[in-house]
Design a protein around this motif. Structure first.
Motif, PDB file in Angstrom:
ATOM      1  N   MET A  97      47.875 -10.354 -81.586  1.00 26.31           N
ATOM      2  CA  MET A  97      48.655 -11.469 -81.986  1.00 26.31           C
ATOM      3  C   MET A  97      49.824 -10.935 -82.788  1.00 26.31           C
ATOM      4  O   MET A  97      49.677 -10.497 -83.906  1.00 26.31           O
ATOM      5  CB  MET A  97      47.765 -12.351 -82.843  1.00 26.31           C
ATOM      6  CG  MET A  97      48.317 -13.670 -83.088  1.00 26.31           C
ATOM      7  SD  MET A  97      46.944 -14.646 -83.630  1.00 26.31           S
ATOM      8  CE  MET A  97      47.644 -15.433 -84.932  1.00 26.31           C
ATOM      9  N   GLY A  98      50.941 -10.964 -82.217  1.00 25.95           N
ATOM     10  CA  GLY A  98      52.108 -10.393 -82.847  1.00 25.95           C
ATOM     11  C   GLY A  98      53.120 -11.457 -83.175  1.00 25.95           C
ATOM     12  O   GLY A  98      53.085 -12.569 -82.675  1.00 25.95           O
ATOM     13  N   MET A  99      54.038 -11.046 -83.973  1.00 27.27           N
ATOM     14  CA  MET A  99      55.079 -11.969 -84.364  1.00 27.27           C
ATOM     15  C   MET A  99      56.405 -11.228 -84.272  1.00 27.27           C
ATOM     16  O   MET A  99      56.498 -10.065 -84.666  1.00 27.27           O
ATOM     17  CB  MET A  99      54.814 -12.429 -85.798  1.00 27.27           C
ATOM     18  CG  MET A  99      55.725 -13.478 -86.286  1.00 27.27           C
ATOM     19  SD  MET A  99      55.072 -14.057 -87.832  1.00 27.27           S
ATOM     20  CE  MET A  99      56.557 -14.439 -88.635  1.00 27.27           C
ATOM     21  N   HIS A 100      57.371 -11.869 -83.760  1.00 24.96           N
ATOM     22  CA  HIS A 100      58.668 -11.230 -83.639  1.00 24.96           C
ATOM     23  C   HIS A 100      59.485 -11.568 -84.858  1.00 24.96           C
ATOM     24  O   HIS A 100      59.568 -12.698 -85.295  1.00 24.96           O
ATOM     25  CB  HIS A 100      59.388 -11.716 -82.366  1.00 24.96           C
ATOM     26  CG  HIS A 100      58.626 -11.384 -81.130  1.00 24.96           C
ATOM     27  ND1 HIS A 100      58.305 -10.099 -80.780  1.00 24.96           N
ATOM     28  CD2 HIS A 100      58.119 -12.169 -80.148  1.00 24.96           C
ATOM     29  CE1 HIS A 100      57.636 -10.096 -79.648  1.00 24.96           C
ATOM     30  NE2 HIS A 100      57.500 -11.365 -79.244  1.00 24.96           N
ATOM     31  N   ALA A 101      60.147 -10.542 -85.428  1.00 27.23           N
ATOM     32  CA  ALA A 101      60.927 -10.741 -86.634  1.00 27.23           C
ATOM     33  C   ALA A 101      62.423 -10.877 -86.346  1.00 27.23           C
ATOM     34  O   ALA A 101      63.219 -10.860 -87.245  1.00 27.23           O
ATOM     35  CB  ALA A 101      60.692  -9.596 -87.593  1.00 27.23           C
ATOM     36  N   GLY A 102      62.784 -10.931 -85.165  1.00 18.50           N
ATOM     37  CA  GLY A 102      64.196 -11.060 -84.869  1.00 18.50           C
ATOM     38  C   GLY A 102      64.403 -11.704 -83.522  1.00 18.50           C
ATOM     39  O   GLY A 102      63.467 -11.962 -82.790  1.00 18.50           O
TER      40      GLY A 102
ATOM     41  N   GLU B 152      60.596  -3.107 -81.941  1.00 18.63           N
ATOM     42  CA  GLU B 152      60.070  -4.378 -82.424  1.00 18.63           C
ATOM     43  C   GLU B 152      59.273  -4.146 -83.708  1.00 18.63           C
ATOM     44  O   GLU B 152      58.502  -3.193 -83.816  1.00 18.63           O
ATOM     45  CB  GLU B 152      59.132  -4.938 -81.347  1.00 18.63           C
ATOM     46  CG  GLU B 152      59.241  -6.405 -81.189  1.00 18.63           C
ATOM     47  CD  GLU B 152      58.361  -6.881 -80.054  1.00 18.63           C
ATOM     48  OE1 GLU B 152      57.295  -7.413 -80.368  1.00 18.63           O
ATOM     49  OE2 GLU B 152      58.729  -6.701 -78.893  1.00 18.63           O
ATOM     50  N   VAL B 153      59.425  -4.980 -84.734  1.00 26.71           N
ATOM     51  CA  VAL B 153      58.712  -4.847 -86.003  1.00 26.71           C
ATOM     52  C   VAL B 153      57.326  -5.455 -85.850  1.00 26.71           C
ATOM     53  O   VAL B 153      57.180  -6.579 -85.398  1.00 26.71           O
ATOM     54  CB  VAL B 153      59.494  -5.548 -87.134  1.00 26.71           C
ATOM     55  CG1 VAL B 153      58.736  -5.454 -88.441  1.00 26.71           C
ATOM     56  CG2 VAL B 153      60.871  -4.959 -87.249  1.00 26.71           C
ATOM     57  N   MET B 154      56.320  -4.675 -86.277  1.00 24.15           N
ATOM     58  CA  MET B 154      54.945  -5.151 -86.182  1.00 24.15           C
ATOM     59  C   MET B 154      54.506  -5.677 -87.544  1.00 24.15           C
ATOM     60  O   MET B 154      54.619  -4.981 -88.549  1.00 24.15           O
ATOM     61  CB  MET B 154      54.032  -4.003 -85.769  1.00 24.15           C
ATOM     62  CG  MET B 154      53.126  -4.349 -84.663  1.00 24.15           C
ATOM     63  SD  MET B 154      52.267  -2.896 -84.156  1.00 24.15           S
ATOM     64  CE  MET B 154      50.666  -3.452 -84.441  1.00 24.15           C
ATOM     65  N   ILE B 155      53.996  -6.867 -87.609  1.00 20.08           N
ATOM     66  CA  ILE B 155      53.594  -7.457 -88.881  1.00 20.08           C
ATOM     67  C   ILE B 155      52.067  -7.491 -89.002  1.00 20.08           C
ATOM     68  O   ILE B 155      51.546  -7.890 -90.014  1.00 20.08           O
ATOM     69  CB  ILE B 155      54.214  -8.862 -88.997  1.00 20.08           C
ATOM     70  CG1 ILE B 155      55.713  -8.751 -88.852  1.00 20.08           C
ATOM     71  CG2 ILE B 155      53.888  -9.507 -90.313  1.00 20.08           C
ATOM     72  CD1 ILE B 155      56.425 -10.043 -88.946  1.00 20.08           C
ATOM     73  N   ASP B 156      51.320  -7.006 -88.056  1.00 20.90           N
ATOM     74  CA  ASP B 156      49.849  -6.991 -88.143  1.00 20.90           C
ATOM     75  C   ASP B 156      49.392  -6.018 -89.222  1.00 20.90           C
ATOM     76  O   ASP B 156      50.008  -4.992 -89.460  1.00 20.90           O
ATOM     77  CB  ASP B 156      49.243  -6.567 -86.807  1.00 20.90           C
ATOM     78  CG  ASP B 156      49.441  -7.612 -85.738  1.00 20.90           C
ATOM     79  OD1 ASP B 156      49.637  -8.780 -86.113  1.00 20.90           O
ATOM     80  OD2 ASP B 156      49.403  -7.245 -84.555  1.00 20.90           O
ATOM     81  N   MET B 157      48.258  -6.342 -89.867  1.00 24.41           N
ATOM     82  CA  MET B 157      47.713  -5.513 -90.931  1.00 24.41           C
ATOM     83  C   MET B 157      46.959  -4.343 -90.327  1.00 24.41           C
ATOM     84  O   MET B 157      46.194  -4.502 -89.378  1.00 24.41           O
ATOM     85  CB  MET B 157      46.775  -6.362 -91.803  1.00 24.41           C
ATOM     86  CG  MET B 157      46.184  -5.647 -92.949  1.00 24.41           C
ATOM     87  SD  MET B 157      45.220  -6.820 -93.877  1.00 24.41           S
ATOM     88  CE  MET B 157      44.603  -5.771 -95.106  1.00 24.41           C
ATOM     89  N   ASN B 158      47.134  -3.166 -90.909  1.00 22.41           N
ATOM     90  CA  ASN B 158      46.430  -1.973 -90.454  1.00 22.41           C
ATOM     91  C   ASN B 158      45.063  -1.955 -91.140  1.00 22.41           C
ATOM     92  O   ASN B 158      44.949  -1.788 -92.352  1.00 22.41           O
ATOM     93  CB  ASN B 158      47.239  -0.726 -90.807  1.00 22.41           C
ATOM     94  CG  ASN B 158      46.637   0.521 -90.202  1.00 22.41           C
ATOM     95  OD1 ASN B 158      45.662   0.454 -89.473  1.00 22.41           O
ATOM     96  ND2 ASN B 158      47.244   1.661 -90.518  1.00 22.41           N
ATOM     97  N   THR B 159      43.985  -2.116 -90.385  1.00 20.97           N
ATOM     98  CA  THR B 159      42.634  -2.203 -90.956  1.00 20.97           C
ATOM     99  C   THR B 159      41.910  -0.870 -90.975  1.00 20.97           C
ATOM    100  O   THR B 159      40.791  -0.787 -91.475  1.00 20.97           O
ATOM    101  CB  THR B 159      41.790  -3.219 -90.153  1.00 20.97           C
ATOM    102  OG1 THR B 159      41.755  -2.814 -88.790  1.00 20.97           O
ATOM    103  CG2 THR B 159      42.377  -4.619 -90.278  1.00 20.97           C
ATOM    104  N   THR B 160      42.488   0.186 -90.490  1.00 22.48           N
ATOM    105  CA  THR B 160      41.821   1.490 -90.463  1.00 22.48           C
ATOM    106  C   THR B 160      41.514   2.004 -91.870  1.00 22.48           C
ATOM    107  O   THR B 160      40.374   2.430 -92.127  1.00 22.48           O
ATOM    108  CB  THR B 160      42.674   2.499 -89.675  1.00 22.48           C
ATOM    109  OG1 THR B 160      42.906   1.988 -88.375  1.00 22.48           O
ATOM    110  CG2 THR B 160      41.954   3.834 -89.569  1.00 22.48           C
ATOM    111  N   PRO B 161      42.449   1.989 -92.829  1.00 24.79           N
ATOM    112  CA  PRO B 161      42.076   2.452 -94.179  1.00 24.79           C
ATOM    113  C   PRO B 161      41.014   1.567 -94.828  1.00 24.79           C
ATOM    114  O   PRO B 161      40.146   2.056 -95.562  1.00 24.79           O
ATOM    115  CB  PRO B 161      43.380   2.383 -94.963  1.00 24.79           C
ATOM    116  CG  PRO B 161      44.461   2.317 -93.959  1.00 24.79           C
ATOM    117  CD  PRO B 161      43.869   1.710 -92.733  1.00 24.79           C
ATOM    118  N   LEU B 162      41.036   0.278 -94.561  1.00 24.64           N
ATOM    119  CA  LEU B 162      40.034  -0.628 -95.118  1.00 24.64           C
ATOM    120  C   LEU B 162      38.651  -0.285 -94.582  1.00 24.64           C
ATOM    121  O   LEU B 162      37.680  -0.232 -95.337  1.00 24.64           O
ATOM    122  CB  LEU B 162      40.397  -2.077 -94.782  1.00 24.64           C
ATOM    123  CG  LEU B 162      39.430  -3.142 -95.278  1.00 24.64           C
ATOM    124  CD1 LEU B 162      39.431  -3.176 -96.803  1.00 24.64           C
ATOM    125  CD2 LEU B 162      39.795  -4.497 -94.716  1.00 24.64           C
TER     126      LEU B 162
END
Length: 146
Positions: free
Chosen positions: A1-6, A18-28
């Motif tokens: 589920m992505g969102m476009h910022a422009g 394209e800018v990705m706004i999804d959270m990176n869950t790997t460190p969590l």
């Protein structure tokens, strides 16, 4: 589920990624796994045995029941020692002195008639105290309730 910022049209946004706004869950997830491993290591192992301190039995024989001496005071204030009437207070003191020498100390069970004088009961109690006899029992006190 992505969102476009422009917007793709206009102002030259076609050549930028394209800018990705999804959270990176790997460190969590890594942090959670480290915490889980630390929790597992620090929990003490569960023992299925129950530690009990059981009493140690000794081969000593059971204690012998104490000797019981019956002292009766009848309505005429005559003092009896195990069923035998004593002639005077000197005989009472002699019997109490002999009882004080016995080991283990005997129990004195004192039973008084309601019509007996208090002086006789007080003489028995005082004589027992003087001889160091401290295992006393006064029987038949239910008769004095009324």
């Amino acid at each position: 589920m992505g969102m476009h910022a422009g917007m793709k049209s206009g102002w030259g946004a076609h050549d930028e990624p394209e800018v990705m706004i999804d959270m990176n869950t790997t460190p969590l997830i890594d942090v959670m796994l480290v915490l889980l491993i630390m929790l597992i290591i620090t929990i003490p192992p569960q023992l299925h045995a129950v530690n009990l301190d059981m009493p140690v039995t000794s081969a000593a024989p059971p204690p012998t029941p104490p000797q019981v001496i019956r002292i009766d005071i009848d309505a005429q204030s005559v003092i009896s020692w195990n069923g035998q009437a004593l002639l005077d207070r000197a005989a009472l003191q002699a019997q109490l002195a002999q009882a004080a020498l016995l080991q283990p100390q005997p129990e004195l069970h004192i039973r008084s008639d309601p019509q007996a004088k208090y002086e006789a009961a007080a003489a028995v109690l005082a004589g027992a105290q003087r001889q160091g006899l401290n295992k006393l029992g006064i029987l038949g006190t239910e008769r004095f309730g009324n």
